[in-house]
Scaffold this active site. Structure first.
Site, PDB file in Angstrom:
ATOM      1  N   HIS A  34     -29.220  15.535  20.432  1.00 58.25           N
ATOM      2  CA  HIS A  34     -30.600  15.152  20.113  1.00 58.25           C
ATOM      3  C   HIS A  34     -30.601  13.663  19.754  1.00 58.25           C
ATOM      4  O   HIS A  34     -29.553  13.006  19.827  1.00 58.25           O
ATOM      5  CB  HIS A  34     -31.161  16.030  18.982  1.00 58.25           C
ATOM      6  CG  HIS A  34     -30.254  16.101  17.793  1.00 58.25           C
ATOM      7  ND1 HIS A  34     -29.971  15.013  17.006  1.00 58.25           N
ATOM      8  CD2 HIS A  34     -29.541  17.131  17.264  1.00 58.25           C
ATOM      9  CE1 HIS A  34     -29.153  15.369  16.042  1.00 58.25           C
ATOM     10  NE2 HIS A  34     -28.853  16.656  16.181  1.00 58.25           N
ATOM     11  N   HIS A  37     -27.749  12.256  17.493  1.00 58.65           N
ATOM     12  CA  HIS A  37     -26.492  11.935  18.178  1.00 58.65           C
ATOM     13  C   HIS A  37     -26.635  10.657  19.005  1.00 58.65           C
ATOM     14  O   HIS A  37     -25.752   9.813  19.024  1.00 58.65           O
ATOM     15  CB  HIS A  37     -26.106  13.055  19.150  1.00 58.65           C
ATOM     16  CG  HIS A  37     -25.869  14.386  18.515  1.00 58.65           C
ATOM     17  ND1 HIS A  37     -26.708  15.457  18.700  1.00 58.65           N
ATOM     18  CD2 HIS A  37     -24.880  14.836  17.702  1.00 58.65           C
ATOM     19  CE1 HIS A  37     -26.240  16.506  18.045  1.00 58.65           C
ATOM     20  NE2 HIS A  37     -25.141  16.160  17.426  1.00 58.65           N
ATOM     21  N   LYS A 151     -25.939  12.139   7.977  1.00 54.16           N
ATOM     22  CA  LYS A 151     -26.454  13.481   7.733  1.00 54.16           C
ATOM     23  C   LYS A 151     -25.372  14.413   7.186  1.00 54.16           C
ATOM     24  O   LYS A 151     -25.614  15.198   6.283  1.00 54.16           O
ATOM     25  CB  LYS A 151     -27.041  14.080   9.017  1.00 54.16           C
ATOM     26  CG  LYS A 151     -27.882  15.290   8.686  1.00 54.16           C
ATOM     27  CD  LYS A 151     -28.209  16.105   9.889  1.00 54.16           C
ATOM     28  CE  LYS A 151     -27.064  16.931  10.209  1.00 54.16           C
ATOM     29  NZ  LYS A 151     -27.177  18.217  10.719  1.00 54.16           N
ATOM     30  N   SER A 187     -31.116  18.335  13.849  1.00 53.29           N
ATOM     31  CA  SER A 187     -29.870  19.099  13.900  1.00 53.29           C
ATOM     32  C   SER A 187     -29.905  20.022  15.106  1.00 53.29           C
ATOM     33  O   SER A 187     -30.974  20.539  15.464  1.00 53.29           O
ATOM     34  CB  SER A 187     -29.715  19.934  12.622  1.00 53.29           C
ATOM     35  OG  SER A 187     -28.732  20.935  12.818  1.00 53.29           O
ATOM     36  N   ARG A 189     -28.958  22.865  15.149  1.00 55.65           N
ATOM     37  CA  ARG A 189     -29.283  24.221  14.697  1.00 55.65           C
ATOM     38  C   ARG A 189     -30.778  24.427  14.431  1.00 55.65           C
ATOM     39  O   ARG A 189     -31.206  25.566  14.255  1.00 55.65           O
ATOM     40  CB  ARG A 189     -28.499  24.557  13.424  1.00 55.65           C
ATOM     41  CG  ARG A 189     -26.998  24.694  13.648  1.00 55.65           C
ATOM     42  CD  ARG A 189     -26.328  25.166  12.373  1.00 55.65           C
ATOM     43  NE  ARG A 189     -24.915  25.457  12.565  1.00 55.65           N
ATOM     44  CZ  ARG A 189     -23.930  24.581  12.408  1.00 55.65           C
ATOM     45  NH1 ARG A 189     -24.212  23.330  12.075  1.00 55.65           N
ATOM     46  NH2 ARG A 189     -22.672  24.938  12.574  1.00 55.65           N
TER      47      ARG A 189
HETATM   48  P1  AMP Z   1     -22.388  17.548  15.416  1.00 56.90           P
HETATM   49  O1  AMP Z   1     -22.574  17.644  16.888  1.00 56.90           O
HETATM   50  O2  AMP Z   1     -23.359  18.331  14.633  1.00 56.90           O
HETATM   51  O3  AMP Z   1     -20.953  17.764  15.003  1.00 56.90           O
HETATM   52  O4  AMP Z   1     -22.709  16.045  15.033  1.00 56.90           O
HETATM   53  C1  AMP Z   1     -22.024  14.965  15.636  1.00 56.90           C
HETATM   54  C2  AMP Z   1     -22.320  13.702  14.872  1.00 56.90           C
HETATM   55  O5  AMP Z   1     -23.717  13.425  14.911  1.00 56.90           O
HETATM   56  C3  AMP Z   1     -21.945  13.813  13.376  1.00 56.90           C
HETATM   57  O6  AMP Z   1     -21.337  12.600  12.970  1.00 56.90           O
HETATM   58  C4  AMP Z   1     -23.278  14.023  12.715  1.00 56.90           C
HETATM   59  O7  AMP Z   1     -23.324  13.559  11.383  1.00 56.90           O
HETATM   60  C5  AMP Z   1     -24.189  13.186  13.606  1.00 56.90           C
HETATM   61  N1  AMP Z   1     -25.584  13.622  13.455  1.00 56.90           N
HETATM   62  C6  AMP Z   1     -26.046  14.905  13.557  1.00 56.90           C
HETATM   63  N2  AMP Z   1     -27.365  14.937  13.281  1.00 56.90           N
HETATM   64  C7  AMP Z   1     -27.739  13.668  13.008  1.00 56.90           C
HETATM   65  C8  AMP Z   1     -28.984  13.052  12.637  1.00 56.90           C
HETATM   66  N3  AMP Z   1     -30.105  13.761  12.493  1.00 56.90           N
HETATM   67  N4  AMP Z   1     -29.002  11.710  12.435  1.00 56.90           N
HETATM   68  C9  AMP Z   1     -27.858  10.973  12.568  1.00 56.90           C
HETATM   69  N5  AMP Z   1     -26.660  11.493  12.908  1.00 56.90           N
HETATM   70  C10 AMP Z   1     -26.600  12.826  13.118  1.00 56.90           C
END
Ligand code: AMP
Length: 282
Positions: A34, A37, A151, A187, A189
């Protein structure tokens, strides 16, 4: 844009970067991308000679099997999004490629008290899994800069600590939280929320914003109690925790004056979804 599934192929491609002054930017993700990322990827693209985004749903960081199975997998859409922000390389390995039998991939890093409260207290083994996958990915990609989101506040603090402990050259760059219009932190999720749950979830960030405002005049104990009550009063919501901690060491604080920088971190369960958010108070 090139999609790599094998460690050896990615490293072969990157070998000329390893031996030159060119910088490698890296964004580890679990996909279902999203705008949050993409804000990290944009920085990796703009500030480095080449950027690598990994997409790997890491089984070792899930303590809840249903959560792992439910985790969205949307590689085709993710690739389109990564192309749209100019990302050149994607690394999307299989579990066997990441964790080949016989290879010891444990991080071996001791996080001490930094990892036992907040997410650490609610997701058994989670940070061992995160440390394992991030160390393995950093060993493979050998980036100069790794971009992580504020986050997941505790996660980025632990990964910063890990890079220091391992004496790695990789600098952790923490990027601001990207939010929906009503303040809900984006997120992967969030898509599991029903429309009603989604509406209520928008309250979480508003509670943290009020906490920050109240912190100008009230004591830490007072604002903590008030904000926790407000989180509990969000319809359908159960807070796992609300902690006000030193932004660097993650130590719990009793007074705002006990740390130079302070952050309030919370995780609230709404329906089947755990929603993380935080706000830097100072
Ligand atoms: P994930 O795919 O959930 O493991 O997230 C990958 C990276 O994206 C991690 O470093 C998260 O902290 C970052 N991330 C996820 N959601 C957000 C958001 N809303 N704003 C900024 N970074 C994010």
């Amino acid at each position: 844009m090139i999609l790599f599934e094998k460690v050896a192929d990615l490293q072969q491609y990157l070998s000329e970067y390893y031996t030159s002054d060119a910088t490698i930017g890296f964004v580890p993700t679990m996909g279902a991308l999203h705008e949050g990322h993409l804000s990290l990827v944009q920085q990796a693209v703009e500030r480095n000679d080449i950027s690598v985004c990994s997409i790997f749903v890491n089984p070792t960081q899930f303590d809840d099997k249903a959560d792992l199975e439910r985790y969205p997998r949307t590689l085709a859409e993710d690739m389109d999004l990564l192309r749209s922000v100019g990302n050149r390389l994607i690394f999307s390995p299989t579990v066997e490629e990441m964790y080949p039998p016989g290879l010891d991939t444990a991080s071996g890093v001791d996080f001490g008290d930094m990892a036992t409260h907040m997410e650490g207290a609610h997701r058994s083994g989670h940070f061992e899994g995160v440390a394992q996958v991030v160390k393995r990915l950093v060993d493979i990609v050998q980036p100069d800069h790794m971009y992580m989101g504020q986050k997941d506040y505790q996660q980025q603090a632990l990964m910063r600590h890990m890079m220091r402990e391992l004496d790695y050259k990789t600098e952790v760059v923490t990027c601001p939280i990207i939010r929906e219009a009503d303040g809900l932190a984006m997120s992967s999720r969030n898509r599991h929320l029903t429309p009603e749950e989604r509406e209520n979830a928008g309250q979480i960030n508003k509670v943290l914003a009020r906490l920050k405002e109240n912190a100008k005049t009230l004591s830490l104990t007072e604002v903590h109690a008030q904000a926790l009550r407000e989180l509990e009063n969000i319809p359908g919501a159960t807070p796992d925790y609300l902690e006000i901690v030193d932004a660097l060491t993650l130590k719990r604080l009793n007074n705002f004056e006990d740390a130079e920088s302070v952050v309030a971190c919370t995780t609230v369960r709404i329906g089947k979804v755990r929603l993380l958010d935080n706000m830097i108070l100072r």
